[in-house]
Design an enzyme around this catalytic site. Sequence first.
Site, PDB file in Angstrom:
ATOM      1  N   ASP A  13     -35.523 -36.254 -30.144  1.00 15.77           N
ATOM      2  CA  ASP A  13     -36.327 -35.311 -30.774  1.00 15.77           C
ATOM      3  C   ASP A  13     -36.230 -34.137 -30.173  1.00 15.77           C
ATOM      4  O   ASP A  13     -35.441 -33.773 -29.085  1.00 15.77           O
ATOM      5  CB  ASP A  13     -37.698 -35.747 -30.178  1.00 15.77           C
ATOM      6  CG  ASP A  13     -38.901 -35.010 -30.956  1.00 15.77           C
ATOM      7  OD1 ASP A  13     -38.909 -34.615 -31.954  1.00 15.77           O
ATOM      8  OD2 ASP A  13     -39.836 -34.577 -30.073  1.00 15.77           O
ATOM      9  N   ASP A  15     -38.581 -30.605 -30.697  1.00 18.07           N
ATOM     10  CA  ASP A  15     -39.759 -29.748 -29.814  1.00 18.07           C
ATOM     11  C   ASP A  15     -40.481 -30.954 -28.627  1.00 18.07           C
ATOM     12  O   ASP A  15     -40.879 -31.905 -28.793  1.00 18.07           O
ATOM     13  CB  ASP A  15     -40.751 -29.657 -30.845  1.00 18.07           C
ATOM     14  CG  ASP A  15     -40.441 -28.534 -32.037  1.00 18.07           C
ATOM     15  OD1 ASP A  15     -39.972 -27.642 -31.726  1.00 18.07           O
ATOM     16  OD2 ASP A  15     -40.410 -29.174 -33.363  1.00 18.07           O
TER      17      ASP A  15
END
Length: 275
Positions: A13, A15
Amino acid sequence: MQSFSDIRALIIDMDGVLWHGDKAQAGLVEFFQVLRERRLPFVLATNNASMTADQYVAKLASMGVTVALEEILTSGMATALYLSQRYSPQATRIFVIGGVGARQPLLDMGFTLAGLYETDMEQRADLVVSGLDRELTWDKLATAALNIRAGAEFYATNGDVTLPTERGVVPGNGATLAALQAATGVTPTIIGKPEPIIYQQALALLGVEPQYTVAIGDRLDTDILGAIYTGIRSVMVLTGISTESDIEFVDYSPTWVLPDIQAITQVLRFSVNAE
């Protein structure tokens, strides 16, 4: 801690893991250096559909990290691929709430995008797609609602209610979905995490079997739960939304919990051999 020695690929991932907004997490460059040194393939898979793959490549370059376009998979890209497999792009009009990261992949697939208030029989959308939109307006919400009420199928790039930024936690696409669902009574089909769709697409890109792949994320309800739905292991870092104490309140958990990507770097450096 369980051994990292049988890891052959990562789905990472962005963010809350690699950065907050435009502020890189400490150790970002070193993290990617170790991935390259260990020849560990990865896909950066994000629920955030606000930017294109090119823009993410440029953002990482500005932080001192070089990645290829093929190493990026956004929920906007995943949504466009999913829809192209189920609808004829040349015969399908889509109204999009979202930025270029949601719009461009649909255009690249050959879909036609409908405009504001194009809601009569000839112009209305067949589908409505909602992604994170930093220029969200009442007119966009109204057009989406009108199309959904007229029968358009409702899709979402992701359901994240919040988004971690350098200023703090702000509303995510899930907040927009809540407004549209309240206005129409229609629940969207969500493509991004925790649904397994984006992880399955990332696995296809990697060409690595699920048992040798690990997801890295900061959110229990998306990154970690999505990994569980997909049948892969996961690492939760504590630099984003979820905290270690949050695990006590759900009936699932990540395989590992580490404070940040610097800690992951140290584990990978000493437990994964370059092939």
